[in-house]
Design a protein around this motif. Structure first.
Motif, PDB file in Angstrom:
ATOM      1  N   HIS A  45      54.179 -19.198 -32.375  1.00  0.00           N
ATOM      2  CA  HIS A  45      54.907 -17.954 -32.134  1.00  0.00           C
ATOM      3  C   HIS A  45      55.647 -17.558 -33.406  1.00  0.00           C
ATOM      4  O   HIS A  45      55.961 -18.388 -34.267  1.00  0.00           O
ATOM      5  CB  HIS A  45      55.884 -18.102 -30.962  1.00  0.00           C
ATOM      6  CG  HIS A  45      56.985 -19.086 -31.199  1.00  0.00           C
ATOM      7  ND1 HIS A  45      58.148 -18.766 -31.854  1.00  0.00           N
ATOM      8  CD2 HIS A  45      57.093 -20.404 -30.878  1.00  0.00           C
ATOM      9  CE1 HIS A  45      58.931 -19.823 -31.920  1.00  0.00           C
ATOM     10  NE2 HIS A  45      58.321 -20.837 -31.339  1.00  0.00           N
TER      11      HIS A  45
ATOM     12  N   ASP B 123      47.670 -21.890 -31.885  1.00  0.00           N
ATOM     13  CA  ASP B 123      48.855 -21.712 -31.053  1.00  0.00           C
ATOM     14  C   ASP B 123      50.083 -21.544 -31.948  1.00  0.00           C
ATOM     15  O   ASP B 123      50.160 -22.092 -33.049  1.00  0.00           O
ATOM     16  CB  ASP B 123      49.066 -22.929 -30.153  1.00  0.00           C
ATOM     17  CG  ASP B 123      47.995 -23.035 -29.080  1.00  0.00           C
ATOM     18  OD1 ASP B 123      47.139 -22.141 -29.028  1.00  0.00           O
ATOM     19  OD2 ASP B 123      48.016 -24.012 -28.315  1.00  0.00           O
TER      20      ASP B 123
ATOM     21  N   SER C 161      52.589 -11.977 -25.477  1.00  0.00           N
ATOM     22  CA  SER C 161      51.897 -13.261 -25.428  1.00  0.00           C
ATOM     23  C   SER C 161      50.402 -13.003 -25.285  1.00  0.00           C
ATOM     24  O   SER C 161      49.977 -12.269 -24.382  1.00  0.00           O
ATOM     25  CB  SER C 161      52.408 -14.099 -24.248  1.00  0.00           C
ATOM     26  OG  SER C 161      51.770 -15.358 -24.220  1.00  0.00           O
TER      27      SER C 161
ATOM     28  N   TRP D  10      57.671 -13.594 -35.142  1.00  0.00           N
ATOM     29  CA  TRP D  10      58.361 -12.356 -34.807  1.00  0.00           C
ATOM     30  C   TRP D  10      57.739 -11.202 -35.585  1.00  0.00           C
ATOM     31  O   TRP D  10      57.029 -11.397 -36.575  1.00  0.00           O
ATOM     32  CB  TRP D  10      59.854 -12.453 -35.154  1.00  0.00           C
ATOM     33  CG  TRP D  10      60.101 -12.838 -36.592  1.00  0.00           C
ATOM     34  CD1 TRP D  10      60.291 -14.087 -37.085  1.00  0.00           C
ATOM     35  CD2 TRP D  10      60.126 -11.955 -37.726  1.00  0.00           C
ATOM     36  NE1 TRP D  10      60.444 -14.059 -38.452  1.00  0.00           N
ATOM     37  CE2 TRP D  10      60.354 -12.759 -38.871  1.00  0.00           C
ATOM     38  CE3 TRP D  10      59.989 -10.579 -37.893  1.00  0.00           C
ATOM     39  CZ2 TRP D  10      60.432 -12.218 -40.156  1.00  0.00           C
ATOM     40  CZ3 TRP D  10      60.069 -10.041 -39.172  1.00  0.00           C
ATOM     41  CH2 TRP D  10      60.296 -10.858 -40.284  1.00  0.00           C
TER      42      TRP D  10
ATOM     43  N   THR E  56      48.880 -18.414 -27.232  1.00  0.00           N
ATOM     44  CA  THR E  56      48.756 -19.644 -26.437  1.00  0.00           C
ATOM     45  C   THR E  56      47.312 -19.805 -25.996  1.00  0.00           C
ATOM     46  O   THR E  56      46.558 -18.837 -25.893  1.00  0.00           O
ATOM     47  CB  THR E  56      49.663 -19.590 -25.194  1.00  0.00           C
ATOM     48  OG1 THR E  56      49.274 -18.480 -24.368  1.00  0.00           O
ATOM     49  CG2 THR E  56      51.118 -19.432 -25.591  1.00  0.00           C
TER      50      THR E  56
ATOM     51  N   SER F  49      56.310  -8.711 -40.612  1.00  0.00           N
ATOM     52  CA  SER F  49      56.190  -9.988 -39.908  1.00  0.00           C
ATOM     53  C   SER F  49      55.947 -11.082 -40.936  1.00  0.00           C
ATOM     54  O   SER F  49      55.557 -10.803 -42.076  1.00  0.00           O
ATOM     55  CB  SER F  49      55.041  -9.946 -38.885  1.00  0.00           C
ATOM     56  OG  SER F  49      53.789  -9.847 -39.538  1.00  0.00           O
TER      57      SER F  49
ATOM     58  N   ARG G  32      59.016 -10.937 -30.074  1.00  0.00           N
ATOM     59  CA  ARG G  32      58.370 -12.250 -30.161  1.00  0.00           C
ATOM     60  C   ARG G  32      56.856 -12.071 -30.020  1.00  0.00           C
ATOM     61  O   ARG G  32      56.385 -11.424 -29.077  1.00  0.00           O
ATOM     62  CB  ARG G  32      58.898 -13.178 -29.066  1.00  0.00           C
ATOM     63  CG  ARG G  32      58.255 -14.570 -29.042  1.00  0.00           C
ATOM     64  CD  ARG G  32      58.779 -15.354 -27.848  1.00  0.00           C
ATOM     65  NE  ARG G  32      58.109 -16.631 -27.682  1.00  0.00           N
ATOM     66  CZ  ARG G  32      58.564 -17.790 -28.137  1.00  0.00           C
ATOM     67  NH1 ARG G  32      59.712 -17.822 -28.801  1.00  0.00           N
ATOM     68  NH2 ARG G  32      57.901 -18.912 -27.925  1.00  0.00           N
ATOM     69  N   LEU G  33      56.102 -12.627 -30.965  1.00  0.00           N
ATOM     70  CA  LEU G  33      54.641 -12.660 -30.905  1.00  0.00           C
ATOM     71  C   LEU G  33      54.216 -14.100 -30.652  1.00  0.00           C
ATOM     72  O   LEU G  33      54.588 -14.999 -31.413  1.00  0.00           O
ATOM     73  CB  LEU G  33      54.029 -12.167 -32.220  1.00  0.00           C
ATOM     74  CG  LEU G  33      54.283 -10.722 -32.631  1.00  0.00           C
ATOM     75  CD1 LEU G  33      53.628 -10.445 -33.981  1.00  0.00           C
ATOM     76  CD2 LEU G  33      53.751  -9.754 -31.589  1.00  0.00           C
ATOM     77  N   GLU G  34      53.427 -14.314 -29.606  1.00  0.00           N
ATOM     78  CA  GLU G  34      53.046 -15.679 -29.242  1.00  0.00           C
ATOM     79  C   GLU G  34      51.554 -15.745 -28.956  1.00  0.00           C
ATOM     80  O   GLU G  34      50.986 -14.854 -28.308  1.00  0.00           O
ATOM     81  CB  GLU G  34      53.829 -16.134 -28.008  1.00  0.00           C
ATOM     82  CG  GLU G  34      53.565 -17.573 -27.616  1.00  0.00           C
ATOM     83  CD  GLU G  34      54.432 -18.011 -26.455  1.00  0.00           C
ATOM     84  OE1 GLU G  34      54.618 -19.227 -26.288  1.00  0.00           O
ATOM     85  OE2 GLU G  34      54.926 -17.131 -25.711  1.00  0.00           O
TER      86      GLU G  34
ATOM     87  N   ALA H 226      58.677  -9.175 -25.907  1.00  0.00           N
ATOM     88  CA  ALA H 226      57.789 -10.292 -26.238  1.00  0.00           C
ATOM     89  C   ALA H 226      56.352  -9.917 -25.890  1.00  0.00           C
ATOM     90  O   ALA H 226      56.100  -9.199 -24.916  1.00  0.00           O
ATOM     91  CB  ALA H 226      58.201 -11.557 -25.489  1.00  0.00           C
TER      92      ALA H 226
ATOM     93  N   THR I 115      50.938 -14.314 -39.872  1.00  0.00           N
ATOM     94  CA  THR I 115      50.773 -13.515 -38.654  1.00  0.00           C
ATOM     95  C   THR I 115      50.034 -12.214 -38.920  1.00  0.00           C
ATOM     96  O   THR I 115      49.783 -11.452 -37.991  1.00  0.00           O
ATOM     97  CB  THR I 115      52.144 -13.172 -38.041  1.00  0.00           C
ATOM     98  OG1 THR I 115      52.878 -12.347 -38.965  1.00  0.00           O
ATOM     99  CG2 THR I 115      52.942 -14.423 -37.754  1.00  0.00           C
TER     100      THR I 115
END
Length: 285
Positions: free
Chosen positions: A260, A258, A192, A262, A284, A221, A280-282, A190, A225
């Motif tokens: 998330h 914001d 973040s 993949w 925040t 992806s 996981r690409l997030e 992941a 994204t």
């Protein structure tokens, strides 16, 4: 002055047309370019339209011992201009290929076919590779034959006829794929980021064959994204028995919302196509 019905012709040098900028790249970012590109599930021909192709056959050689022969074919897809160049044969260290080079000249639409005699030394079981290369259109174009020493290598195809299509499309319940000679792992599962942050998505490639592996990796992806992934294609080289990292930049724009999603990597080499686990690409705040 010209009289009636008189014609005069004058020749004057014309200035060269100004060079126009290209709309985008004209060569592939990952070199060499694999000639049998369709085996990599990449869609249309590579950038530059592959004006010359090269092929080595058979694709898999399982010699008992001693010398064996492969065949190289170079084909021109040009319709107006001839093409001349040189084919270079690459074999593992300690092996010999005869001829090691072959100059050629092809008319439009022409081809040349020639045999190559390969002599390997006595060596331990494993996979090695023979490649034939030539330059065309500013790119190095390559095809590769796999040489398997040993009868029970796990990377070899399963013996027997292929399964029926109705069975094959059902997939498999195995938690792991069959070994190919290249294993893929992610440095993390992941990532973040906050808006404005930069990091990297790192693939870890381990070569379990007896020879060097060259290829390319491409990220996939979802739409929405792509602004996070400014460079999605990377070439790589992994020496025999070694591990190498392939790093893709990940950047969150200052106005990134914001959320998330993949991403995963497709790894292509010598006619093989493998996929990494998803990461996981997030973003925040």
């Amino acid at each position: 002055n010209l009289t009636g019905f008189e014609v005069a012709t004058y020749l004057a040098p014309a200035p060269p047309s100004p060079a126009k900028p290209e709309f985008g790249p004209t060569t592939e970012p990952a070199q060499p370019v694999y000639s049998r590109y369709w085996l990599h599930n990449k869609g249309p021909a590579p950038l530059g339209f592959l004006p010359v192709s090269i092929a080595v056959s058979p694709g898999l050689v399982t010699p008992a011992e001693g010398t064996f022969e492969v065949e190289v074919v170079v084909s021109s897809h040009l319709t107006e201009e001839p093409h001349e160049g040189v084919v270079d044969l690459r074999v593992p260290e300690g092996w010999t290929a005869t001829p090691a080079q072959r100059p050629f000249r092809l008319p439009p639409g022409g081809h040349v076919r020639f045999p190559v005699t390969v002599t390997p030394p006595q060596r331990d079981p494993g996979l090695s590779f023979i490649s034939a290369r030539t330059f065309a259109g500013g790119q190095l174009i390559e095809d590769v034959t796999t040489v398997a020493v040993g009868d029970d290598l796990p990377e070899l195809p399963v013996p027997g006829p292929p399964p029926a299509s109705g069975t094959a499309v059902k997939g498999t319940s195995s938690p792991q794929a069959r070994p190919t000679g290249l294993s893929i792992a992610l440095a993390t599962d992941a990532l973040s980021l906050r808006p404005g942050d930069r990091t990297a998505l790192v693939l870890r490639l381990t070569n379990t064959t007896s020879d060097e592996i060259r290829g390319e990796s491409q990220l996939a992806s979802p739409w929405g994204t792509w602004s996070l992934l400014p460079q999605v294609i990377q070439g790589f080289t992994v020496a025999a028995g070694e591990t190498a990292d392939v790093s893709f930049p990940v950047e969150a724009p200052a106005d990134a919302p914001d959320g998330h999603a993949w991403a995963l990597a497709k790894v292509m080499w010598f006619g093989r196509c493998q996929y990494s686990p998803a990461i996981r690409l997030e973003v925040t705040r």
